[in-house]
Design an enzyme around this catalytic site. Structure first.
Site, PDB file in Angstrom:
ATOM      1  N   LYS A 210       0.796  -1.228   0.000  1.00 22.17           N
ATOM      2  CA  LYS A 210       0.000   0.000   0.000  1.00 22.17           C
ATOM      3  C   LYS A 210       0.831   1.282   0.000  1.00 22.17           C
ATOM      4  O   LYS A 210       2.014   1.282   0.345  1.00 22.17           O
ATOM      5  CB  LYS A 210      -0.995  -0.055   1.165  1.00 22.17           C
ATOM      6  CG  LYS A 210      -2.121  -1.051   0.839  1.00 22.17           C
ATOM      7  CD  LYS A 210      -3.272  -0.991   1.792  1.00 22.17           C
ATOM      8  CE  LYS A 210      -4.367  -1.947   1.322  1.00 22.17           C
ATOM      9  NZ  LYS A 210      -5.437  -2.081   2.339  1.00 22.17           N
ATOM     10  N   ARG A 245      -3.340 -10.453   4.849  1.00 21.57           N
ATOM     11  CA  ARG A 245      -3.793 -10.436   3.447  1.00 21.57           C
ATOM     12  C   ARG A 245      -2.669  -9.840   2.598  1.00 21.57           C
ATOM     13  O   ARG A 245      -2.362  -8.654   2.722  1.00 21.57           O
ATOM     14  CB  ARG A 245      -5.054  -9.577   3.324  1.00 21.57           C
ATOM     15  CG  ARG A 245      -5.617  -9.557   1.926  1.00 21.57           C
ATOM     16  CD  ARG A 245      -6.887  -8.714   1.843  1.00 21.57           C
ATOM     17  NE  ARG A 245      -7.412  -8.704   0.490  1.00 21.57           N
ATOM     18  CZ  ARG A 245      -6.976  -7.889  -0.465  1.00 21.57           C
ATOM     19  NH1 ARG A 245      -5.987  -7.021  -0.194  1.00 21.57           N
ATOM     20  NH2 ARG A 245      -7.493  -7.927  -1.676  1.00 21.57           N
TER      21      ARG A 245
HETATM   22  N1  LIG Z   1      -9.989  -7.154   4.549  1.00 21.15           N
HETATM   23  C1  LIG Z   1      -9.332  -6.392   3.651  1.00 21.15           C
HETATM   24  N2  LIG Z   1      -9.667  -6.447   2.343  1.00 21.15           N
HETATM   25  C2  LIG Z   1      -9.008  -5.658   1.436  1.00 21.15           C
HETATM   26  N3  LIG Z   1      -9.360  -5.692   0.123  1.00 21.15           N
HETATM   27  C3  LIG Z   1      -8.725  -4.900  -0.787  1.00 21.15           C
HETATM   28  C4  LIG Z   1      -7.691  -4.074  -0.382  1.00 21.15           C
HETATM   29  C5  LIG Z   1      -6.992  -3.225  -1.391  1.00 21.15           C
HETATM   30  O1  LIG Z   1      -5.875  -3.898  -1.862  1.00 21.15           O
HETATM   31  P1  LIG Z   1      -5.851  -4.716  -3.247  1.00 21.15           P
HETATM   32  O2  LIG Z   1      -6.928  -5.724  -3.280  1.00 21.15           O
HETATM   33  O3  LIG Z   1      -4.491  -5.203  -3.471  1.00 21.15           O
HETATM   34  O4  LIG Z   1      -6.133  -3.606  -4.339  1.00 21.15           O
HETATM   35  P2  LIG Z   1      -7.463  -3.298  -5.125  1.00 21.15           P
HETATM   36  O5  LIG Z   1      -8.484  -2.938  -4.091  1.00 21.15           O
HETATM   37  O6  LIG Z   1      -7.054  -2.184  -6.031  1.00 21.15           O
HETATM   38  O7  LIG Z   1      -7.843  -4.550  -5.875  1.00 21.15           O
HETATM   39  N4  LIG Z   1      -7.302  -4.013   0.930  1.00 21.15           N
HETATM   40  C6  LIG Z   1      -7.962  -4.800   1.858  1.00 21.15           C
HETATM   41  C7  LIG Z   1      -7.632  -4.769   3.266  1.00 21.15           C
HETATM   42  O8  LIG Z   1      -6.733  -4.030   3.713  1.00 21.15           O
HETATM   43  N5  LIG Z   1      -8.341  -5.578   4.110  1.00 21.15           N
END
Ligand SMILES: Nc1nc2ncc(COP(=O)(O)OP(=O)(O)O)nc2c(=O)[nH]1
Length: 266
Positions: A210, A245
């Site tokens: 992040k 995660r």
């Molecule tokens: N429980 C939980 N779920 C999450 N889902 C998505 C993201 C965002 O990260 P990412 O999926 O890599 O990116 P994007 O939302 O652009 O797909 N962060 C979290 C988090 O911190 N906690």
């Protein structure tokens, strides 16, 4: 502190626009990627069809279902890992469970859908309740708190109570790093992670790759943030978090193995 073994939740973003790996893991590519993450040690594969990065656009229900189902169905064939569906929409959660998902990861903490609480209770599976301030489309425009840690704790306490009152038996709490938070807000949360133990539920850290990491070190791109991602995991582990995660499962697994072995307090 007797901690249960850490649970690694490998990220499988079946989206065209996720902030660090968008467009790479749709359909069969997502199945292959999730299979690889399970082989690297992920006990859970978190399949998402809607990016929730700052500024992300809303994805209609059917489009999100069309993105996640092929990946979930393929992973059920290829891997023994549990599958969580990363969605705010109850309709998507229902479809994902029918396809084999067994955990609902809801970044809206069951607030997005009018029937999210009832759906979660009916589905009878563990639910990740995450804190976010505002909607992904606008949450980073001007996040404001009087007391960010206190307000995040208060929100999660209320959502845990609401989930339990609705009949949801297993919840996992998540402070929501980067969801409507400035760098200072994220750091205040990291410095107070031990306070989340008050809930007496499993705790999840999702800091992988992040933006706050880049803000603390050379402003690197998402694929230059592994060290910071691992550091965030170890900081959370030291505070009693048990779910992580992450995009980079192998590196995180190895870091935790060394951390656990060199910490007799675990
Ligand atoms: N429980 C939980 N779920 C999450 N889902 C998505 C993201 C965002 O990260 P990412 O999926 O890599 O990116 P994007 O939302 O652009 O797909 N962060 C979290 C988090 O911190 N906690």
């Amino acid at each position: 502190m007797n901690l249960a073994p850490p649970i690694l939740m490998g990220i499988v973003n079946a989206t065209p626009d996720s902030f660090s790996d968008g467009g790479r893991f749709a359909g069969q590519a997502g199945v292959e990627h999730g299979t690889r993450l399970a082989e690297e040690g992920a006990q859970v594969l978190d399949v998402g069809g809607e990016s929730t990065r700052p500024g992300a656009a809303f994805v209609p229900v059917q489009e999100e279902i069309d993105r996640v189902l092929p990946v979930i169905e393929g992973l059920k064939v290829r891997s023994d890992a549990r599958i969580s569906v990363d969605t705010r929409k109850p309709e998507v959660a229902r479809a994902a469970v029918a396809a084999g998902a067994s955990i609902w990861n809801d970044v809206s903490a069951l607030t997005f859908g009018e029937d999210s609480l009832a759906t979660a209770a009916a589905l009878g599976m563990p639910v990740v309740l995450m804190h976010a301030q505002g909607d992904p489309a606008t949450m980073q425009q001007e996040p404001r708190y009087g007391d960010v840690v206190g307000e995040v704790l208060t929100f999660l306490r209320a959502r845990i109570e609401a989930a339990r009152a609705a009949g949801v038996e297993q919840v996992i709490a998540d402070p929501g790093i980067g969801f409507g938070k400035t760098l200072d807000h994220n750091l205040a949360l990291f410095r107070s992670l031990e306070r989340f133990q008050e809930f007496g539920v499993p705790l999840l850290m999702g800091a992988s790759r992040k933006r706050f990491i880049a803000s603390l070190d050379r402003d690197g791109a998402a694929d230059e943030r592994l060290g910071g991602s691992v550091a965030a995991v170890l900081r959370a582990r030291a505070a009693g978090f048990g779910w992580f995660r992450v995009h980079d499962v192998a590196a995180t697994r190895q870091a935790l193995a060394v951390w656990e072995a060199s910490n007799d307090a675990v």
